[in-house]
Design an enzyme around this catalytic site. Structure first.
Site, short mmCIF file in Angstrom:
data_model
loop_
_atom_site.label_atom_id
_atom_site.label_comp_id
_atom_site.label_asym_id
_atom_site.label_seq_id
_atom_site.Cartn_x
_atom_site.Cartn_y
_atom_site.Cartn_z
N LYS A 71 2.09 -18.62 9.58
CA LYS A 71 1.72 -18.74 10.97
C LYS A 71 1.90 -17.38 11.65
O LYS A 71 2.70 -16.59 11.14
CB LYS A 71 2.55 -19.81 11.66
CG LYS A 71 4.05 -19.47 11.76
CD LYS A 71 4.76 -20.40 12.68
CE LYS A 71 4.86 -19.87 14.07
NZ LYS A 71 5.77 -18.74 14.24
N LYS A 123 13.01 -27.47 6.68
CA LYS A 123 14.45 -27.51 6.98
C LYS A 123 15.03 -28.86 6.59
O LYS A 123 14.45 -29.90 6.91
CB LYS A 123 14.69 -27.25 8.47
CG LYS A 123 14.44 -25.79 8.87
CD LYS A 123 14.77 -25.56 10.32
CE LYS A 123 14.35 -24.18 10.76
NZ LYS A 123 15.44 -23.21 10.82
N LYS A 171 13.67 -17.42 24.06
CA LYS A 171 14.46 -16.35 23.45
C LYS A 171 15.52 -15.92 24.47
O LYS A 171 15.34 -16.06 25.67
CB LYS A 171 13.57 -15.16 23.11
CG LYS A 171 12.46 -15.52 22.14
CD LYS A 171 12.45 -14.60 20.96
CE LYS A 171 11.41 -14.99 19.95
NZ LYS A 171 11.96 -15.42 18.66
N HIS A 224 7.73 -23.29 8.78
CA HIS A 224 8.99 -23.37 8.03
C HIS A 224 9.93 -24.44 8.58
O HIS A 224 10.84 -24.89 7.90
CB HIS A 224 9.68 -22.00 7.93
CG HIS A 224 10.40 -21.57 9.17
ND1 HIS A 224 9.76 -21.02 10.24
CD2 HIS A 224 11.71 -21.61 9.50
CE1 HIS A 224 10.64 -20.75 11.17
NE2 HIS A 224 11.84 -21.08 10.76
N GLU A 283 17.01 -19.96 21.26
CA GLU A 283 17.47 -18.84 20.46
C GLU A 283 18.28 -17.87 21.32
O GLU A 283 17.94 -17.67 22.49
CB GLU A 283 16.27 -18.08 19.88
CG GLU A 283 15.44 -18.90 18.94
CD GLU A 283 14.32 -18.05 18.33
OE1 GLU A 283 14.57 -17.43 17.29
OE2 GLU A 283 13.23 -18.00 18.91
N ASP A 290 -4.79 -1.08 -1.49
CA ASP A 290 -5.11 -0.86 -0.09
C ASP A 290 -5.97 -2.05 0.34
O ASP A 290 -7.09 -2.21 -0.14
CB ASP A 290 -5.88 0.46 0.03
CG ASP A 290 -6.28 0.72 1.48
OD1 ASP A 290 -6.12 -0.19 2.32
OD2 ASP A 290 -6.76 1.83 1.75
N HIS A 302 6.00 -25.30 15.62
CA HIS A 302 7.29 -25.94 15.33
C HIS A 302 7.58 -27.14 16.25
O HIS A 302 7.96 -28.22 15.78
CB HIS A 302 8.45 -24.95 15.46
CG HIS A 302 8.30 -23.71 14.63
ND1 HIS A 302 7.74 -23.72 13.38
CD2 HIS A 302 8.63 -22.42 14.87
CE1 HIS A 302 7.75 -22.49 12.89
NE2 HIS A 302 8.28 -21.68 13.78
N ARG A 352 0.82 -1.21 0.00
CA ARG A 352 0.00 0.00 0.00
C ARG A 352 0.86 1.27 0.00
O ARG A 352 0.52 2.27 -0.62
CB ARG A 352 -0.89 -0.03 1.24
CG ARG A 352 -1.74 1.21 1.39
CD ARG A 352 -2.80 1.06 2.45
NE ARG A 352 -2.24 0.60 3.72
CZ ARG A 352 -2.79 0.86 4.90
NH1 ARG A 352 -3.89 1.57 4.97
NH2 ARG A 352 -2.26 0.39 6.01
C1 BG6 Z 1 9.42 -18.20 13.82
C2 BG6 Z 1 9.09 -17.47 15.08
O1 BG6 Z 1 8.34 -19.00 13.42
O2 BG6 Z 1 10.55 -19.03 14.05
C3 BG6 Z 1 10.28 -16.64 15.56
O3 BG6 Z 1 7.99 -16.62 14.85
C4 BG6 Z 1 11.51 -17.51 15.69
O4 BG6 Z 1 9.99 -16.02 16.80
C5 BG6 Z 1 11.72 -18.32 14.41
O5 BG6 Z 1 12.61 -16.66 15.93
C6 BG6 Z 1 12.84 -19.33 14.59
O6 BG6 Z 1 13.13 -19.91 13.36
P1 BG6 Z 1 14.61 -20.39 13.01
O7 BG6 Z 1 14.47 -20.97 11.64
O8 BG6 Z 1 15.49 -19.16 13.06
O9 BG6 Z 1 15.01 -21.38 14.04
#
Ligand code: BG6
Length: 487
Positions: free
Chosen positions: A145, A179, A337, A175, A213, A91, A237, A48
């Site tokens: 997601k 992997k 995190k 995702h 992480e 928009d 995940h 937009r």
């Molecule tokens: C995402 C989360 O789906 O996956 C993030 O929303 C997270 O918060 C991420 O950091 C981690 O993915 P990867 O591939 O970096 O382990």
């Protein structure tokens, strides 16, 4: 993977974080590799706040290029990639604008892919607007997601999207399923006879699955504060990884055989009694700390986060699976995190030998252990006991090590690249089916509800540590500990 199937890839949220960091870089990699995308395939970005194509290309050059090819950009490939990109200014709040998209797409060959890299509140309005201009035919829709906030909101989205698109047209992205090492889990389990006979309650004492992480919430404080680690990582995940670790051998690798088996696991998760949640689930929130020598601020002071936030940035939870293979085996899932390390791994702790003629050390559970490191540096390590050299029979832990980069130097594919190619080519196996998603929401919901009702702050942990002490205490009750606590 040679292809000649033409496509138009329509990217909603064309200037968003995901487009910038993941989607456009993944499409570029597929383009650069050659032969993966049909020459006639086009990318139509929708946004937009951008005036026209020239302005969008400037944005792509400035924001996307830094995220492609760590080893430098192939300029010729980059230039021809930009030629694939078109732009439509829409928009999203104004459904009439979708006639512009219809006109832009009219007469194009091949399949249309609509990638919704937007907040979930826009999924239904976008789908309805697409249908209103007839764009739900000959098309696939990709939903990022989180899909909803809980079972009810996720069902509402799935119902509404399902009125417009058939299930075979809907690609729900997780995702982690794209992997390489996660794919490899299937190869490890079902391509070898070695592990499968031991992969059950008779021989396995406990299993840990960790996604840790070092990063904090980055620029996503606002989103994350309304989401939390349980919705962001566990519902999708971690439960997907669990289902691949625990599933029965599928009949084939077609899209439904694997998903059917994963679904059976998700449906067999032992429901958590709300009264037990304090015992089987730990939530934490990071405070200020130090990671690799650098001071990092507390979660509650991150931009976009409420100063009195009770959102969890860490979860550890004990899961049980009610079936013959796994009854009584605890699966410990953990994510957070700002932890001490960035690592995703699966640890299978085997039982002790039933009788040891070699002394007490062989009777310790976990002496045999399989550690599957998903990232970084994909490795599989099998721990065994061996005799220490010299006099007497003293045992020591040693391991067999399989480092994948020693065998396969080339050809690793980023998760998003694989998944986007799968959407374009109509392969559904690595996408989450609606029933899987519902089963996962159903299982996490009592925890979500209980935490919301309790209205207590999560347990604090210092950034750069492994989370609250309660997460270790939970394992200690089962006579075990997290892998990094060994020794
Ligand atoms: C995402 C989360 O789906 O996956 C993030 O929303 C997270 O918060 C991420 O950091 C981690 O993915 P990867 O591939 O970096 O382990």
């Amino acid at each position: 993977m040679q292809t000649d199937s033409s496509f138009t890839f329509v990217l909603f949220g064309g200037t968003g974080d995901l487009a910038m960091r993941k989607i456009l870089p993944a499409l570029f990699e597929a383009h650069r590799a050659g032969g993966m995308l049909a020459d006639s395939g086009k990318i139509v970005a929708v946004a937009r706040h951008v005036a026209d194509r020239a302005a969008y290309i400037d944005w792509v050059n400035e924001h996307v290029k830094p995220h492609v090819s760590k080893n430098g950009v192939d300029e010729t490939a980059w230039a021809s990639f930009l030629d694939r990109i078109e732009f439509v200014k829409i928009d999203l709040g104004n459904p009439e604008d979708f006639t512009l998209l219809r006109d832009a797409l009219s007469g194009r060959p091949g399949i249309r892919v609509f990638y919704l890299a937007t907040g979930p509140s826009l999924f239904v309005p976008i789908c309805r607007a697409l249908a209103s201009v007839g764009l739900n035919e000959n098309s696939r829709i990709v939903l990022e997601k989180p899909l909803g906030y809980d079972l009810k909101s996720s069902n509402a989205i799935n119902d509404a999207v399902g009125e417009i698109f058939a299930e075979e047209q809907i690609y729900r992205i997780d995702h982690y399923l794209g992997k390489e090492p996660v794919q490899n889990l299937l190869a490890l389990r079902f391509g070898n006879v070695l592990f499968e006979p031991l992969w059950r309650r008779e021989w396995v004492e406990s299993i840990q699955i960790t996604i840790a992480e070092e990063l904090g919430v980055e620029a996503r404080g606002d989103f994350y504060d309304n989401t939390g680690a349980l919705r962001d990582m566990v519902q999708n995940h971690l439960l997907q990884l669990l289902s691949i670790v625990a599933m029965e051998p599928p009949h084939s690798m077609d899209s439904d055989s694997v998903r059917d088996e994963k679904l059976r696991v998700l449906r067999a998760l032992k429901p958590i009694d709300p009264r037990d949640i304090g015992k089987v689930a730990v939530r934490g929130q990071y405070h200020a700390g130090v990671i690799r020598g650098s001071a990092v601020p507390a979660y509650a002071t991150e931009p976009g986060v409420k100063t009195d936030s009770t959102t969890e940035t860490f979860v550890a939870v004990k899961v049980e699976i009610e079936n013959w293979r796994w009854a009584g085996v605890p699966f410990f899932l953990r994510t957070g995190k700002r932890l001490a390390d960035r690592v995703a791994e699966i640890v299978v702790n085997f039982r002790a030998v039933p009788h040891s003629a070699l002394g007490a050390s062989a009777l310790r559970g976990g002496a045999n252990r399989l550690v599957i490191r998903l990232q970084p540096n994909e490795t599989i390590r099998l721990y065994c006991l061996a005799k220490q050299p010299g006099e007497g029979m003293n045992l020591a832990s040693v391991h067999l090590d399989l480092a994948f980069d020693r065998f396969f130097r080339e050809g690793q594919m980023e998760a998003y690249q694989r998944l986007l190619l799968d959407v374009i080519n109509g392969r559904l196996a690595l996408f989450v089916r609606r029933d899987e998603q519902e089963a996962a929401w159903r299982w996490v919901e009592p925890i979500l509800n209980e935490w919301a009702a309790a209205n207590k702050p999560p347990k604090p942990y210092a950034a750069g540590t492994w989370g609250p002490a309660a997460a270790s205490a939970m394992l200690a009750q089962h006579g075990t500990c997290w892998l990094e606590e060994e020794n």
